[in-house]
Design a protein around this motif. Structure first.
Motif, short mmCIF file in Angstrom:
data_model
loop_
_atom_site.label_atom_id
_atom_site.label_comp_id
_atom_site.label_asym_id
_atom_site.label_seq_id
_atom_site.Cartn_x
_atom_site.Cartn_y
_atom_site.Cartn_z
N ALA A 1 19.78 20.40 57.31
CA ALA A 1 21.11 20.72 57.83
C ALA A 1 21.08 22.06 58.56
CB ALA A 1 22.12 20.74 56.70
N ALA A 2 20.36 23.03 57.98
CA ALA A 2 20.25 24.34 58.63
C ALA A 2 19.55 24.22 59.98
CB ALA A 2 19.48 25.30 57.72
N LEU A 3 18.54 23.35 60.05
CA LEU A 3 17.80 23.19 61.31
C LEU A 3 18.65 22.51 62.38
CD1 LEU A 3 14.30 22.14 59.92
CD2 LEU A 3 14.99 24.38 60.80
N VAL A 4 19.57 21.67 61.97
CA VAL A 4 20.49 21.06 62.93
C VAL A 4 21.37 22.13 63.57
CG1 VAL A 4 22.50 19.54 63.16
CG2 VAL A 4 20.50 18.77 61.87
N VAL A 5 21.89 23.04 62.73
CA VAL A 5 22.72 24.14 63.25
C VAL A 5 21.87 25.04 64.15
CG1 VAL A 5 24.17 26.11 62.65
CG2 VAL A 5 24.19 24.06 61.21
N LEU A 6 20.64 25.32 63.71
CA LEU A 6 19.73 26.16 64.50
C LEU A 6 19.55 25.60 65.91
CD1 LEU A 6 17.54 28.49 64.56
CD2 LEU A 6 15.89 26.71 63.94
N LYS A 7 19.34 24.30 66.00
CA LYS A 7 19.11 23.67 67.31
C LYS A 7 20.32 23.85 68.22
CE LYS A 7 17.40 19.40 69.40
NZ LYS A 7 16.92 18.01 69.14
N LYS A 8 21.52 23.77 67.64
CA LYS A 8 22.73 23.98 68.44
C LYS A 8 22.77 25.41 68.97
CE LYS A 8 25.60 20.58 65.97
NZ LYS A 8 26.80 20.42 65.11
N LEU A 9 22.42 26.36 68.13
CA LEU A 9 22.44 27.76 68.55
C LEU A 9 21.39 28.02 69.62
CD1 LEU A 9 22.80 29.62 65.12
CD2 LEU A 9 24.61 28.83 66.65
N GLN A 10 20.22 27.42 69.46
CA GLN A 10 19.12 27.67 70.39
C GLN A 10 19.39 27.12 71.79
OE1 GLN A 10 15.89 25.93 68.10
NE2 GLN A 10 15.12 27.95 67.52
N ALA A 11 20.37 26.24 71.92
CA ALA A 11 20.71 25.73 73.24
C ALA A 11 21.21 26.83 74.16
CB ALA A 11 21.76 24.62 73.12
N SER B 1 21.04 30.47 72.88
CA SER B 1 20.64 31.78 72.35
C SER B 1 19.17 31.75 71.94
CB SER B 1 21.49 32.14 71.12
OG SER B 1 21.00 33.33 70.50
N GLN B 2 18.46 32.82 72.28
CA GLN B 2 17.06 32.96 71.87
C GLN B 2 16.95 33.71 70.54
OE1 GLN B 2 15.00 34.83 75.13
NE2 GLN B 2 15.01 32.98 76.39
N ALA B 3 18.07 34.16 70.00
CA ALA B 3 18.06 34.98 68.79
C ALA B 3 18.69 34.24 67.62
CB ALA B 3 18.79 36.29 69.04
N ALA B 4 18.26 33.00 67.39
CA ALA B 4 18.77 32.20 66.28
C ALA B 4 17.66 32.05 65.24
CB ALA B 4 19.22 30.83 66.77
N PHE B 5 18.02 32.19 63.95
CA PHE B 5 17.03 32.18 62.88
C PHE B 5 17.55 31.40 61.68
CE2 PHE B 5 16.51 36.08 65.30
CZ PHE B 5 15.15 36.17 65.50
N VAL B 6 16.61 30.80 60.93
CA VAL B 6 16.90 30.26 59.61
C VAL B 6 16.08 31.06 58.61
CG1 VAL B 6 16.75 28.28 58.07
CG2 VAL B 6 17.42 27.94 60.45
N VAL C 1 21.65 30.49 58.26
CA VAL C 1 21.47 30.37 59.70
C VAL C 1 22.21 31.53 60.36
CG1 VAL C 1 21.65 28.88 61.73
CG2 VAL C 1 21.48 27.87 59.44
N THR C 2 21.47 32.36 61.08
CA THR C 2 22.07 33.52 61.74
C THR C 2 21.78 33.50 63.23
OG1 THR C 2 20.13 34.94 61.41
CG2 THR C 2 21.80 34.92 59.66
N GLU C 3 22.60 34.23 63.97
CA GLU C 3 22.40 34.33 65.42
C GLU C 3 22.62 35.77 65.85
OE1 GLU C 3 23.06 34.82 69.51
OE2 GLU C 3 24.74 34.98 68.09
N GLY C 4 21.73 36.21 66.74
CA GLY C 4 21.91 37.49 67.41
C GLY C 4 21.32 38.67 66.67
N VAL C 5 21.10 39.73 67.44
CA VAL C 5 20.84 41.07 66.93
C VAL C 5 21.74 41.97 67.77
CG1 VAL C 5 19.18 42.90 66.51
CG2 VAL C 5 18.46 40.52 66.34
N TYR C 6 22.93 42.30 67.21
CA TYR C 6 23.95 43.00 67.97
C TYR C 6 24.02 44.47 67.58
CZ TYR C 6 25.43 38.29 69.25
OH TYR C 6 25.45 37.02 69.74
N PRO C 7 24.41 45.35 68.52
CA PRO C 7 24.44 46.79 68.22
C PRO C 7 25.63 47.22 67.36
CG PRO C 7 25.14 46.39 70.48
CD PRO C 7 24.68 45.08 69.95
N THR C 8 26.68 46.40 67.33
CA THR C 8 27.88 46.78 66.59
C THR C 8 28.40 45.59 65.80
OG1 THR C 8 29.43 46.17 68.34
CG2 THR C 8 28.53 48.43 68.39
#
Length: 693
Positions: free
Chosen positions: A97-107, A109-114, A127-134
């Motif tokens: 299930a986490a990998l399904v969400v990951l695939k949606k994010l990767q469409a 974003s290059q910064a998606a992780f499980v 499942v997280t996305e991004g490395v943001y400064p704030t």
């Protein structure tokens, strides 16, 4: 023969002697594989995956420490990223299930992780996305992914929220195994826990970071809970304290049994993780086209992005550069000339890229790792070890390009300023790429299409058309008319054997020496020019011509619709005209015609707009508003024209043409010149010097 004689006269006066002086040639060089310097240079990745067949040794480097940190087993990957603010999109017990969400994010974003965690005695996948400064930027991402339904259909254990770099720390522990056991014990209380590396008192320790909070107050609230869950010496560290958190990353393999250690260093840039290969094997970098490199890799944060710097022996770096820049089959003296030029170019700019001397692309010079090396490139480097070109005691930026098109550029033709170190308008034996290549007919078909047919696929038919123009007969079946004189260019038409076509002339096949672009429309050229022009060109684009040329014949000024195009440097014309290969070019304006009306009045198209009518032999008139025209000029030559403005750009050479021509160096080597003579021909007023050590 003329070319050989000219070169003999020019080069014979050179004194190709190596001078051994106290010039500083360092042993190592720093090459940026990934680096974000804003408008100056950008090569960005959210994570870097490193491995080595002999294993990796990790160490920590900062202004106060150089400490052994961790080890990666042979052949096993380790990942590196940044610890900043992130969007937690979903948390679930189910990896699939986490990998399904990951695939949606990767469409998008290059910064998606499980990430795999142990919480409340169970394994969960976050499942997280991004490395943001704030935190605010991460909150915007949370809203975005929620509205997009990224986790739809997944039974998430928590609502989407912001994760941050704030945490409390427990420890230190005597080793990684003890820290992992402590993290599992604390995690049993339902807390997010991660093992982390921590430099303390000149020792590298293992700690457990509890929480991934968006601010200090949220992290402080966890201190009591972490202590109650058997955390040792739980404290809230200062934001400036360095660390590297280690996460169990599931993104790389996507298999429950194959987590990969992901080391995340603070986005604020406190410290460097360095990876050194154990043994002789290089370091494989998955995100850099799966290339393998000699030397070490340094991982840090720079300008809010991950920086990956290859610290490598200078001569070993050149093994790859020379192997990438010139063919392995080129003569040894050309290999040596390239080695000295590349060594000089790499060192001349100092630390021109802040953390690095050079980058691995042609913004500096192409560097593709161990796979680009070959015995001849290595011999060329070793045969010139430590040698550089100097001018007034300083190493010069020894510019070079693939092919000068028969004559080198004056430096002012490239960037507006003369340079006494670069040969100006020097005849260069660059035609080697044409050896063995066929010529192509430019033809017009009966349907009005124009394009190119290779000379072995058509022959003189002995016939002429009604206008008295010689015709060719297609000799093969299914012959493709191409948009350029090049086999892999776009197909314009397909002709059967025996088809008659009109010849519009003969041109060389496209190579790095000679080239022609497919016809460009006025609309696409206007858009391309206005991306680079300081003052936009008012459309539509009716005319475009070279209005000034420099000493070598390269374009240094263009006029569009009779007005000078405001481009900062002449070499920028290459990108402004859609990525053409050099500025040694000409423009055929197929829509430019002089038309004489019935009353004798002349009109200049496309400077003057209006329709064109053609009167046939029977007296009927037809308006031409689109498509091709075929006209005879005053000398009886047939010309392909267009009713609307179009432009065919053709030229010679590949690159800026300043300094050494790589194909010219090959040509001179084949004529018997040594590498020192080649260098002294393309670079003027210079010495070839070597590190005194």
């Amino acid at each position: 023969m003329m070319l050989v004689l000219i070169l003999a006269v020019v080069v014979s006066g050179a004194a190709p002697l190596t001078s051994y002086a106290a010039v500083n040639v360092p042993d190592r060089i720093r090459v940026a594989l990934f680096l974000n310097l804003g408008t100056k240079y950008q090569a960005i990745t959210a994570a870097a995956t490193l491995s080595s067949s002999g294993g990796l040794a990790l160490s920590w480097r900062d202004s106060q420490n150089s400490l052994s940190a961790d080890s990666i087993p042979a052949g096993q990957p380790a990942r590196f990223s940044l610890d900043g603010y992130r969007a937690i999109v979903a948390e679930t017990y189910e990896l699939n299930a986490a990998l399904v969400v990951l695939k949606k994010l990767q469409a998008s974003s290059q910064a998606a992780f499980v990430t795999k965690l142990s919480k409340s005695g169970k394994t969960v996948y976050q499942v997280t996305e991004g490395v943001y400064p704030t935190a605010g930027a991460a909150a915007t991402a949370v809203t975005k992914w929620t509205n997009a339904g990224a986790a739809a259909g997944v039974q998430s254990l928590q609502t989407p929220k912001v994760a941050g770099p704030w945490a409390v720390e427990a420890g230190p522990y005597t080793g990684r195994a003890e820290a992992e056991a402590a993290a599992e014990l604390i995690g049993a209380a339902g807390l997010d826990t991660f093992v982390a590396l921590k430099p303390q008192n000149n020792v590298m320790s293992y700690v457990v970071r509890v929480g991934q909070e968006k601010d200090a107050s949220s992290a402080a609230a966890l201190q009591q809970a972490a202590s109650a869950a058997s955390g040792a010496n739980v404290r809230l560290p200062a934001a400036s304290e360095p660390y590297a958190v280690i996460r169990n990353d599931m993104t790389y393999y996507g298999s429950a049994n194959r987590p990969v250690s992901l080391y995340a260093v603070p986005l604020t840039g406190n410290g460097i993780l360095r990876a050194d290969p154990e043994g002789e094997a290089g370091i494989h970098v998955a995100e850099r086209s799966k290339r393998t490199y000699r030397g070490s890799m340094e991982i840090s944060a720079e300008t809010g992005s991950l920086a990956v710097i290859n610290d490598v022996d200078l001569e070993q770096y050149l093994y790859s550069v020379v192997g990438t820049e010139v063919s392995s089959g080129w003569p040894p003296e050309a290999q040596k000339a390239q080695a000295v030029a590349a060594r000089s170019y790499a060192l001349a700019g100092g630390m021109g890229f802040k953390l690095a001397n050079v980058v691995d692309t042609t913004v500096s010079q192409a560097y593709y790792g161990i796979g680009a090396e070959n015995p001849n490139s290595t011999a060329g480097v070793n045969g010139t070890k430590g040698e550089v070109l100097t001018f007034n005691g300083r190493i010069i930026s020894a510019l070079f390009s693939a092919n000068a098109g028969g004559i080198t550029a004056d430096a002012a033709e490239g960037w507006g300023n003369p340079d006494p170190k670069m040969a100006s308008a020097a005849i260069s034996p660059d035609s080697g790429p044409q050896n063995g290549k066929m010529q192509w007919y430019r033809v017009a078909t009966s349907t009005g299409d124009t394009g190119y047919v290779r000379e072995d696929l058509a022959a003189d038919s002995g016939q002429k058309n009604a206008a008295g123009i010689a015709q060719l007969r297609v000799t093969g079946d299914g012959v493709i008319v191409r948009s350029k004189p090049l086999v892999d260019s776009t197909a314009v038409a397909r002709l059967s054997a025996g088809t008659l076509v009109v010849s519009l002339g003969k041109v060389p096949e496209v190579t790095v020496y000679s080239w022609v672009e497919a016809p460009k429309t006025a609309e696409e050229l206007l858009a391309s020019l206005n991306k680079r022009a300081k003052t936009p060109i008012a459309g539509p684009l009716n005319t475009l011509e070279v209005s000034r040329r420099g000493p070598s014949g390269r374009a240094i000024e263009l006029q569009a619709n009779g007005v000078k195009v405001a481009i900062e440097d002449p070499d920028n014309f290459r990108s402004a005209l859609g990525g053409i290969r050099s500025t040694l070019f000409s423009i055929e304006e197929t829509g430019r015609l002089t038309v004489r009306d019935a009353d004798g009045t002349e009109r200049q198209l496309a400077e003057q707009t209006g329709s064109v009518q053609i009167q046939g032999a029977a007296g009927e008139a037809r308006t031409i508003s689109d498509g091709s025209l075929f006209v005879l000029d005053g000398s009886g030559q047939l010309r392909a024209a267009t009713a609307k403005p179009e432009f065919v750009i053709s030229g010679k050479g590949w690159g800026h043409g300043i300094g050494m021509s790589q194909w010219g160096a090959r040509g001179m080597a084949e004529q018997g010149y040594d590498y020192q003579s080649i260098l002294k021909y393309y670079y003027k007023n210079v010495l070839i010097e070597k590190d005194a050590d």
